[in-house]
Design a protein around this motif. Structure first.
Motif, PDB file in Angstrom:
ATOM      1  N   ALA A   2     -32.336 -33.225 -51.012  1.00 32.32           N
ATOM      2  CA  ALA A   2     -32.444 -32.809 -52.419  1.00 32.32           C
ATOM      3  C   ALA A   2     -33.411 -31.633 -52.530  1.00 32.32           C
ATOM      4  N   GLU A   3     -34.526 -31.711 -51.819  1.00 29.92           N
ATOM      5  CA  GLU A   3     -35.500 -30.622 -51.850  1.00 29.92           C
ATOM      6  C   GLU A   3     -34.944 -29.358 -51.197  1.00 29.92           C
ATOM      7  N   ALA A   4     -34.102 -29.519 -50.185  1.00 27.39           N
ATOM      8  CA  ALA A   4     -33.463 -28.352 -49.561  1.00 27.39           C
ATOM      9  C   ALA A   4     -32.526 -27.664 -50.562  1.00 27.39           C
ATOM     10  N   ARG A   5     -31.808 -28.454 -51.348  1.00 24.51           N
ATOM     11  CA  ARG A   5     -30.926 -27.881 -52.373  1.00 24.51           C
ATOM     12  C   ARG A   5     -31.762 -27.175 -53.444  1.00 24.51           C
ATOM     13  N   LEU A   6     -32.898 -27.762 -53.804  1.00 24.19           N
ATOM     14  CA  LEU A   6     -33.787 -27.138 -54.786  1.00 24.19           C
ATOM     15  C   LEU A   6     -34.295 -25.795 -54.252  1.00 24.19           C
ATOM     16  N   ALA A   7     -34.664 -25.753 -52.975  1.00 26.64           N
ATOM     17  CA  ALA A   7     -35.134 -24.507 -52.359  1.00 26.64           C
ATOM     18  C   ALA A   7     -34.006 -23.462 -52.346  1.00 26.64           C
ATOM     19  N   ALA A   8     -32.779 -23.901 -52.083  1.00 27.18           N
ATOM     20  CA  ALA A   8     -31.645 -22.974 -52.098  1.00 27.18           C
ATOM     21  C   ALA A   8     -31.434 -22.422 -53.505  1.00 27.18           C
ATOM     22  N   LEU A   9     -31.551 -23.279 -54.520  1.00 28.49           N
ATOM     23  CA  LEU A   9     -31.424 -22.815 -55.906  1.00 28.49           C
ATOM     24  C   LEU A   9     -32.515 -21.828 -56.258  1.00 28.49           C
ATOM     25  N   ASP A  10     -33.715 -22.065 -55.749  1.00 36.42           N
ATOM     26  CA  ASP A  10     -34.832 -21.156 -56.026  1.00 36.42           C
ATOM     27  C   ASP A  10     -34.507 -19.746 -55.517  1.00 36.42           C
ATOM     28  N   LYS A  11     -33.808 -19.666 -54.392  1.00 33.61           N
ATOM     29  CA  LYS A  11     -33.435 -18.364 -53.833  1.00 33.61           C
ATOM     30  C   LYS A  11     -32.257 -17.736 -54.580  1.00 33.61           C
ATOM     31  N   VAL A  12     -31.335 -18.564 -55.053  1.00 32.05           N
ATOM     32  CA  VAL A  12     -30.122 -18.082 -55.717  1.00 32.05           C
ATOM     33  C   VAL A  12     -30.407 -17.604 -57.136  1.00 32.05           C
ATOM     34  N   CYS A  13     -31.285 -18.290 -57.831  1.00 32.60           N
ATOM     35  CA  CYS A  13     -31.561 -17.970 -59.237  1.00 32.60           C
ATOM     36  C   CYS A  13     -32.544 -16.816 -59.322  1.00 32.60           C
ATOM     37  N   ARG A  14     -32.063 -15.664 -59.798  1.00 32.61           N
ATOM     38  CA  ARG A  14     -32.932 -14.496 -59.943  1.00 32.61           C
ATOM     39  C   ARG A  14     -33.899 -14.681 -61.111  1.00 32.61           C
ATOM     40  N   LEU A  15     -33.394 -15.223 -62.181  1.00 33.47           N
ATOM     41  CA  LEU A  15     -34.200 -15.555 -63.351  1.00 33.47           C
ATOM     42  C   LEU A  15     -34.238 -17.072 -63.410  1.00 33.47           C
ATOM     43  N   PRO A  16     -35.137 -17.642 -64.161  1.00 35.60           N
ATOM     44  CA  PRO A  16     -35.068 -19.098 -64.263  1.00 35.60           C
ATOM     45  C   PRO A  16     -33.655 -19.498 -64.697  1.00 35.60           C
ATOM     46  N   CYS A  17     -33.086 -20.469 -63.995  1.00 35.50           N
ATOM     47  CA  CYS A  17     -31.743 -20.908 -64.353  1.00 35.50           C
ATOM     48  C   CYS A  17     -31.758 -22.412 -64.591  1.00 35.50           C
ATOM     49  N   GLU A  18     -30.829 -22.838 -65.413  1.00 34.41           N
ATOM     50  CA  GLU A  18     -30.757 -24.233 -65.837  1.00 34.41           C
ATOM     51  C   GLU A  18     -30.597 -25.181 -64.650  1.00 34.41           C
ATOM     52  N   GLU A  19     -29.774 -24.800 -63.677  1.00 30.87           N
ATOM     53  CA  GLU A  19     -29.533 -25.679 -62.526  1.00 30.87           C
ATOM     54  C   GLU A  19     -30.825 -25.939 -61.757  1.00 30.87           C
ATOM     55  N   TYR A  20     -31.612 -24.885 -61.536  1.00 33.00           N
ATOM     56  CA  TYR A  20     -32.890 -25.045 -60.837  1.00 33.00           C
ATOM     57  C   TYR A  20     -33.841 -25.922 -61.654  1.00 33.00           C
ATOM     58  N   THR A  21     -33.953 -25.625 -62.939  1.00 36.71           N
ATOM     59  CA  THR A  21     -34.865 -26.365 -63.814  1.00 36.71           C
ATOM     60  C   THR A  21     -34.504 -27.844 -63.858  1.00 36.71           C
ATOM     61  N   GLU A  22     -33.215 -28.137 -63.986  1.00 37.64           N
ATOM     62  CA  GLU A  22     -32.774 -29.535 -64.077  1.00 37.64           C
ATOM     63  C   GLU A  22     -33.023 -30.293 -62.776  1.00 37.64           C
ATOM     64  N   LEU A  23     -32.691 -29.682 -61.643  1.00 29.83           N
ATOM     65  CA  LEU A  23     -32.916 -30.368 -60.367  1.00 29.83           C
ATOM     66  C   LEU A  23     -34.405 -30.536 -60.100  1.00 29.83           C
ATOM     67  N   LYS A  24     -35.191 -29.542 -60.462  1.00 27.60           N
ATOM     68  CA  LYS A  24     -36.645 -29.649 -60.269  1.00 27.60           C
ATOM     69  C   LYS A  24     -37.199 -30.831 -61.071  1.00 27.60           C
ATOM     70  N   LYS A  25     -36.722 -30.995 -62.320  1.00 28.86           N
ATOM     71  CA  LYS A  25     -37.160 -32.138 -63.140  1.00 28.86           C
ATOM     72  C   LYS A  25     -36.714 -33.456 -62.518  1.00 28.86           C
ATOM     73  N   SER A  26     -35.491 -33.493 -62.010  1.00 28.55           N
ATOM     74  CA  SER A  26     -34.976 -34.722 -61.392  1.00 28.55           C
ATOM     75  C   SER A  26     -35.787 -35.103 -60.166  1.00 28.55           C
ATOM     76  N   VAL A  27     -36.127 -34.120 -59.341  1.00 28.55           N
ATOM     77  CA  VAL A  27     -36.939 -34.381 -58.143  1.00 28.55           C
ATOM     78  C   VAL A  27     -38.325 -34.879 -58.555  1.00 28.55           C
ATOM     79  N   ALA A  28     -38.927 -34.265 -59.561  1.00 33.28           N
ATOM     80  CA  ALA A  28     -40.251 -34.689 -60.027  1.00 33.28           C
ATOM     81  C   ALA A  28     -40.212 -36.120 -60.557  1.00 33.28           C
ATOM     82  N   ARG A  29     -39.185 -36.450 -61.351  1.00 34.56           N
ATOM     83  CA  ARG A  29     -39.042 -37.832 -61.868  1.00 34.56           C
ATOM     84  C   ARG A  29     -38.855 -38.814 -60.722  1.00 34.56           C
ATOM     85  N   TYR A  30     -38.071 -38.433 -59.751  1.00 30.86           N
ATOM     86  CA  TYR A  30     -37.803 -39.274 -58.583  1.00 30.86           C
ATOM     87  C   TYR A  30     -39.109 -39.588 -57.854  1.00 30.86           C
TER      88      TYR A  30
END
Length: 160
Positions: A122-150
Motif C-alpha cells: 500500500a505504501e509503495a502504491r502511495l509512493a508511486a502516486l506521489d511521483k505521478v501526481c504533479r499537483l496534489p491529486c485526489e487519489e494521492y490524498t485519499e490513499l494517504k488518509k487511508s494509510v494513516a487511518r490504517y
C-alpha cells in the motif's frame, strides 16, 4: 506591438487550469458518464453500488486492453458483497501494466493492499502516486488518509 509570448503564457496557464479541473473518471466517480463512453453503463452501475450489474456490464464490453476497464473491474470485484480480492488485484495489476501511471488503479490497489494487510505494498502504491501526481491529486490524498487511518488503528482497516 504587444509581446505574443506573454499571451501564450496566459493561455498555457489557462489551459493547464482547465485540464486539471476536468473531472476524472475514477471508479467511485458519481457524476453522469460522458456520452459515447463505452464504460458508461458500468460507471452508472458502480455509482449505484450495483456490483453484479457493473461486473456484467464490464464483461459485455470486455475491453481487457483498457486500463480504465481493468481498473473498474478490479474496483467492482473489490467492492462486491463477497469481495474477490485476488481477482481485483489481477485486474488492478493489468491496468498498471497497460498504464503504470493510472491514478485510479494505484489508489484502489493501495486500498486493496490495506484490506488484505499488506501495508508495504500500500505504501509503495502511495509512493508511486506521489511521483505521478504533479499537483496534489485526489487519489494521492485519499490513499494517504487511508494509510494513516490504517496505522492509527493498529494496522487494521477502518470502515468509513
Amino acid at each position: 506591438m504587444q509581446n505574443p509570448s506573454r499571451h501564450l503564457g496566459h493561455l498555457s496557464a489557462a489551459l493547464l487550469i482547465a485540464l486539471v479541473a476536468l473531472p476524472g473518471h475514477a471508479a467511485d466517480y458519481s457524476g453522469p458518464a460522458p456520452a459515447g463512453d463505452p464504460l458508461g453503463a458500468a460507471r452508472t452501475q458502480i455509482a449505484a453500488k450495483n456490483w453484479p450489474a457493473a461486473i456484467a456490464e464490464l464483461k459485455n464490453v470486455n475491453d481487457t486492453g483498457s486500463a480504465d476497464w481493468n481498473n473498474l473491474m478490479g474496483y467492482s470485484l473489490r467492492k462486491s458483497a463477497t469481495p474477490d480480492h485476488a481477482g481485483a488485484e489481477k485486474f488492478y495489476d493489468a491496468a498498471l501494466r497497460i498504464d503504470p501511471a493510472h491514478r485510479g488503479a494505484l489508489e484502489y490497489s493501495g486500498e486493496l493492499y490495506l484490506v488484505t494487510g499488506n501495508l508495504p505494498k500500500a505504501e509503495a502504491r502511495l509512493a508511486a502516486l506521489d511521483k505521478v501526481c504533479r499537483l496534489p491529486c485526489e487519489e494521492y490524498t485519499e490513499l494517504k488518509k487511508s494509510v494513516a487511518r490504517y496505522k492509527a488503528n493498529g494496522n487494521k482497516v477502518v470502515a468509513q
